[in-house]
Design a protein around this motif. Structure first.
Motif, PDB file in Angstrom:
ATOM      1  N   ALA A  43      46.512  39.407  34.748  1.00  0.00           N
ATOM      2  CA  ALA A  43      45.342  38.927  34.016  1.00  0.00           C
ATOM      3  C   ALA A  43      44.582  38.021  34.967  1.00  0.00           C
ATOM      4  CB  ALA A  43      45.746  38.188  32.750  1.00  0.00           C
ATOM      5  N   THR A  44      43.509  38.518  35.532  1.00  0.00           N
ATOM      6  CA  THR A  44      42.893  37.880  36.674  1.00  0.00           C
ATOM      7  C   THR A  44      41.370  37.912  36.618  1.00  0.00           C
ATOM      8  OG1 THR A  44      42.735  38.007  39.111  1.00  0.00           O
ATOM      9  CG2 THR A  44      43.057  40.073  37.943  1.00  0.00           C
ATOM     10  N   GLY A  45      40.754  37.011  37.355  1.00  0.00           N
ATOM     11  CA  GLY A  45      39.316  37.068  37.541  1.00  0.00           C
ATOM     12  C   GLY A  45      38.918  38.095  38.588  1.00  0.00           C
ATOM     13  N   ARG A  46      39.893  38.577  39.347  1.00  0.00           N
ATOM     14  CA  ARG A  46      39.613  39.557  40.400  1.00  0.00           C
ATOM     15  C   ARG A  46      39.051  40.856  39.817  1.00  0.00           C
ATOM     16  NH1 ARG A  46      43.927  39.780  45.279  1.00  0.00           N
ATOM     17  NH2 ARG A  46      44.268  37.531  45.591  1.00  0.00           N
ATOM     18  N   PRO A  47      38.150  41.511  40.559  1.00  0.00           N
ATOM     19  CA  PRO A  47      37.725  42.852  40.160  1.00  0.00           C
ATOM     20  C   PRO A  47      38.796  43.861  40.557  1.00  0.00           C
ATOM     21  CG  PRO A  47      36.668  42.241  42.211  1.00  0.00           C
ATOM     22  CD  PRO A  47      37.450  41.034  41.762  1.00  0.00           C
ATOM     23  N   PRO A  48      38.730  45.085  40.043  1.00  0.00           N
ATOM     24  CA  PRO A  48      39.746  46.090  40.379  1.00  0.00           C
ATOM     25  C   PRO A  48      39.918  46.331  41.877  1.00  0.00           C
ATOM     26  CG  PRO A  48      38.548  46.824  38.450  1.00  0.00           C
ATOM     27  CD  PRO A  48      37.853  45.575  38.952  1.00  0.00           C
ATOM     28  N   ARG A  49      38.862  46.224  42.656  1.00  0.00           N
ATOM     29  CA  ARG A  49      38.994  46.529  44.090  1.00  0.00           C
ATOM     30  C   ARG A  49      39.838  45.492  44.835  1.00  0.00           C
ATOM     31  NH1 ARG A  49      34.001  44.329  43.453  1.00  0.00           N
ATOM     32  NH2 ARG A  49      33.442  42.607  44.850  1.00  0.00           N
ATOM     33  N   TRP A  50      40.147  44.375  44.182  1.00  0.00           N
ATOM     34  CA  TRP A  50      41.001  43.358  44.796  1.00  0.00           C
ATOM     35  C   TRP A  50      42.421  43.350  44.213  1.00  0.00           C
ATOM     36  CZ3 TRP A  50      37.453  38.387  44.998  1.00  0.00           C
ATOM     37  CH2 TRP A  50      36.413  38.616  45.913  1.00  0.00           C
ATOM     38  N   ILE A  51      42.788  44.414  43.516  1.00  0.00           N
ATOM     39  CA  ILE A  51      44.117  44.489  42.897  1.00  0.00           C
ATOM     40  C   ILE A  51      45.145  45.123  43.825  1.00  0.00           C
ATOM     41  CG2 ILE A  51      45.428  45.523  40.991  1.00  0.00           C
ATOM     42  CD1 ILE A  51      43.707  43.112  40.210  1.00  0.00           C
ATOM     43  N   ARG A  52      44.728  45.979  44.735  1.00  0.00           N
ATOM     44  CA  ARG A  52      45.678  46.695  45.581  1.00  0.00           C
ATOM     45  C   ARG A  52      46.631  45.767  46.336  1.00  0.00           C
ATOM     46  NH1 ARG A  52      48.493  50.684  45.119  1.00  0.00           N
ATOM     47  NH2 ARG A  52      46.680  51.400  43.927  1.00  0.00           N
TER      48      ARG A  52
END
Length: 271
Positions: A43-52
């Protein structure tokens, strides 16, 4: 609480240490919980492209509540499952309020496609001269008109040298704010997401179909954007390094992110 059915965990300042690394102890505790039958979600403020990088550190691909609840993302299949956006008209009003209330701010927006990296259009666009709050930004500078021309999952308002808490308080004075104000750093960056959207709503969107109630959720966080999630969870845990608002809202406080705070709680149930 009894053994939780779902673990909802913030990333930066919580799961990761200050060097954006996942320690072996915390990784092992999370993996033990999953092996023991618990669901684990980011559960993060990160967008999906920063999940990897988070997936690679964990060694498995949990579901992710991204952009403070505006996006539900499945990193295993690289698919965006649901999206909440600010409309073009709403963005224009918010931009006018922000630049009037806090002179000298820069604006940026996050957009989203069907996957983490959508090459059809830039996902992170900013106004000319926008000063970033982090290193290695991946933005594309555009005109203000282009910036506000498409729906966005969040609006970022940035003023170098300012305090995010002060900026949020100033914006909150304006009744025309059609969105929810939050921040995940106190370094002069405020984010506005669609009204009613938060990490709490994102977690509920994933937990509901699984038959998991709020009472069976343990949530971890460190910044004001985590407060709704911690308040709603059966057990809301603030990190020892957390913002004062988070410390006040949590059911308990664990060790800092630099001292395996998440692991110390999970190890009560899974060793």
């Amino acid at each position: 609480m009894s053994k939780p059915a779902l673990i909802a965990c913030d990333v930066d300042g919580t799961l990761f240490d200050d060097e954006e690394k996942l320690t072996p102890r915390t990784r092992d505790a999370v993996r033990a919980a999953v092996a023991g039958g618990a669901r684990f979600i980011l559960a993060t403020g990160r967008p999906p492209r920063w999940i990897r990088p988070v997936v690679e550190a964990l060694g498995f691909a949990p579901m992710a509540v991204c952009a403070n609840g505006a996006v539900i993302y499945d990193p295993e299949t690289d698919r965006v499952l649901s999206v909440r956006t600010l409309s073009v008209d709403t963005l224009a009003r918010l931009a006018d309020i922000a630049t009037s209330a806090i002179p000298g701010v820069g604006l940026a927006v996050e957009r989203i496609g069907e996957r983490a990296h959508d090459t059809a259009t830039p996902q992170f666009v900013s106004s000319p001269g926008y000063e970033h709050a982090w290193l290695n930004p991946d933005n594309t500078e555009v005109s203000r008109q282009d910036l506000l021309s498409s729906p966005a999952i969040k609006l970022l308002i940035r003023k170098a040298g300012a305090a995010s808490a002060d900026m949020a308080a100033e914006l909150a004075k304006h009744p025309g704010i059609d969105g929810d104000i939050t921040y995940s750093t106190n370094n002069g960056l405020v984010e506005i997401v669609p009204r009613g959207v938060s990490k709490a709503t994102g977690v509920a969107e994933l937990a509901g179909p699984l038959g998991i109630t709020d009472a069976d959720i343990v949530a971890f966080g460190d910044m004001p954007n985590d407060v709704p999630m911690l308040v709603r969870a059966g057990l809301g845990v603030a990190m020892g390094n957390a913002h004062p608002d988070v410390l006040a809202a949590a059911d308990e406080v664990t060790a800092p992110n630099t001292d395996d705070g998440v692991a110390r709680v999970l190890e009560r149930w899974w060793l």
